[in-house]
Design an enzyme around this catalytic site. Sequence first.
Site, PDB file in Angstrom:
ATOM      1  N   GLN A  82      37.074   4.477  47.128  1.00 20.16           N
ATOM      2  CA  GLN A  82      36.388   4.329  45.836  1.00 20.16           C
ATOM      3  C   GLN A  82      34.905   4.012  45.948  1.00 20.16           C
ATOM      4  O   GLN A  82      34.074   4.611  45.280  1.00 20.16           O
ATOM      5  CB  GLN A  82      37.054   3.162  45.113  1.00 20.16           C
TER       6      GLN A  82
ATOM      7  N   GLY B 222      37.672  -0.833  55.656  1.00 23.20           N
ATOM      8  CA  GLY B 222      38.303  -2.041  56.201  1.00 23.20           C
ATOM      9  C   GLY B 222      39.752  -2.049  55.771  1.00 23.20           C
ATOM     10  O   GLY B 222      40.190  -1.172  55.025  1.00 23.20           O
TER      11      GLY B 222
ATOM     12  N   ARG C 213      46.359 -14.378  55.448  1.00 21.77           N
ATOM     13  CA  ARG C 213      44.956 -14.131  55.795  1.00 21.77           C
ATOM     14  C   ARG C 213      44.804 -13.700  57.255  1.00 21.77           C
ATOM     15  O   ARG C 213      44.012 -12.850  57.590  1.00 21.77           O
ATOM     16  CB  ARG C 213      44.135 -15.407  55.558  1.00 21.77           C
TER      17      ARG C 213
ATOM     18  N   ALA D  82      32.936  -4.261  53.661  1.00 17.48           N
ATOM     19  CA  ALA D  82      34.388  -4.522  53.621  1.00 17.48           C
ATOM     20  C   ALA D  82      34.690  -5.998  53.850  1.00 17.48           C
ATOM     21  O   ALA D  82      34.100  -6.641  54.717  1.00 17.48           O
ATOM     22  CB  ALA D  82      35.085  -3.684  54.683  1.00 17.48           C
TER      23      ALA D  82
ATOM     24  N   ASP E 156      26.999 -10.050  44.427  1.00 21.76           N
ATOM     25  CA  ASP E 156      27.114 -11.358  43.769  1.00 21.76           C
ATOM     26  C   ASP E 156      25.768 -11.760  43.158  1.00 21.76           C
ATOM     27  O   ASP E 156      25.707 -12.300  42.053  1.00 21.76           O
ATOM     28  CB  ASP E 156      27.563 -12.411  44.789  1.00 21.76           C
TER      29      ASP E 156
ATOM     30  N   HIS F  24      30.855 -14.336  51.009  1.00 19.12           N
ATOM     31  CA  HIS F  24      31.196 -13.423  49.909  1.00 19.12           C
ATOM     32  C   HIS F  24      32.683 -13.657  49.587  1.00 19.12           C
ATOM     33  O   HIS F  24      33.556 -12.871  49.941  1.00 19.12           O
ATOM     34  CB  HIS F  24      30.954 -11.963  50.309  1.00 19.12           C
TER      35      HIS F  24
END
Length: 332
Positions: free
Chosen positions: A16, A90, A99, A131, A160, A188
């Site tokens: 995307q 990524g 995680r 990513a 951001d 981020h």
Amino acid sequence: MAKEPVRVLVTGAAGQIGYALVPMIARGVMLGPDQPVILHMLDIPPAAEALNGVKMELVDAAFPLLKGVVATTDVVEACTGVNIAVMVGGFPRKEGMERKDVMSKNVSIYKSQASALEKHAAANCKVLVVANPANTNALILKEFAPSIPEKNITCLTRLDHNRALGQISERLNVQVSDVKNVIIWGNHSSTQYPDVNHATVKTPAGEKPVRELVKDDAWLNAEFITTVQQRGAAIIKARKLSSALSAASSACDHIRDWVLGTPEGTWVSMGVYSDGSYNVPAGLIYSFPVTCQNGEWKIVQGLSIDEFSRKKLDLTADELSEEKALAYSCLT
């Protein structure tokens, strides 16, 4: 005299963000309206057909600045001779994944891409990691591409930064171009700290501090911060897809300012290798306010940090230190 084309790599180019990004680069949004480009697009083998479709569309759009397209699933071919690398590809976190699982997938991706850039990219190649986890992916890339100077490896927090500008412009009903010098500190992630303590707005009576104009510290210290921190999640909820257009646009902003320079008196936020400024641990990729000139970024020094901000800066640094430890544990 016509300029030599710049080779720009976009990884994850059939995805995307890649789909939104490559036409912007081809149109001159990233490097300027007179800079020819050759696009290198990389994606994984299952996306090869989609990638070829993107290449067909680039041909069909007849961009005057686009002097060639390399669309490939081969990392060496993709990295050969590139001057700028935008690492969008990524492994996304999927439902039920820990995680550490996501981290270990991304560590292996960034390790192999770093090695290819190290061996095959042009000298002085500039790298932007988009990513997630962007800061830590950039750190891994730095580890495995030791000949690329650390100052040439950055991660994207401009999205951001732009989100923070957007929130202030909406709140004050002013043009977003009249707001400047917000800062994104740190990761981020949802621990990032959007800081308006040094931000100003251009008014008919001259530049005024954002805090003075907003006149609502409770909003600036709470809702504003969480809105910027959670904006990505809010877009996923609304669009059922992650932010692609704004991510692509801010990647162009990041590279454009880095290569062509920031306007006098204006700084932007970039995830860069910490040298210990503002008591941020050295050796993390951390978002700081920077100015850019002659293709080099420099951290803005000497800004006052109040107690509220200090806690926020430390909190996001702690998260980055944890991520770093987790990433390095995946290397063993």
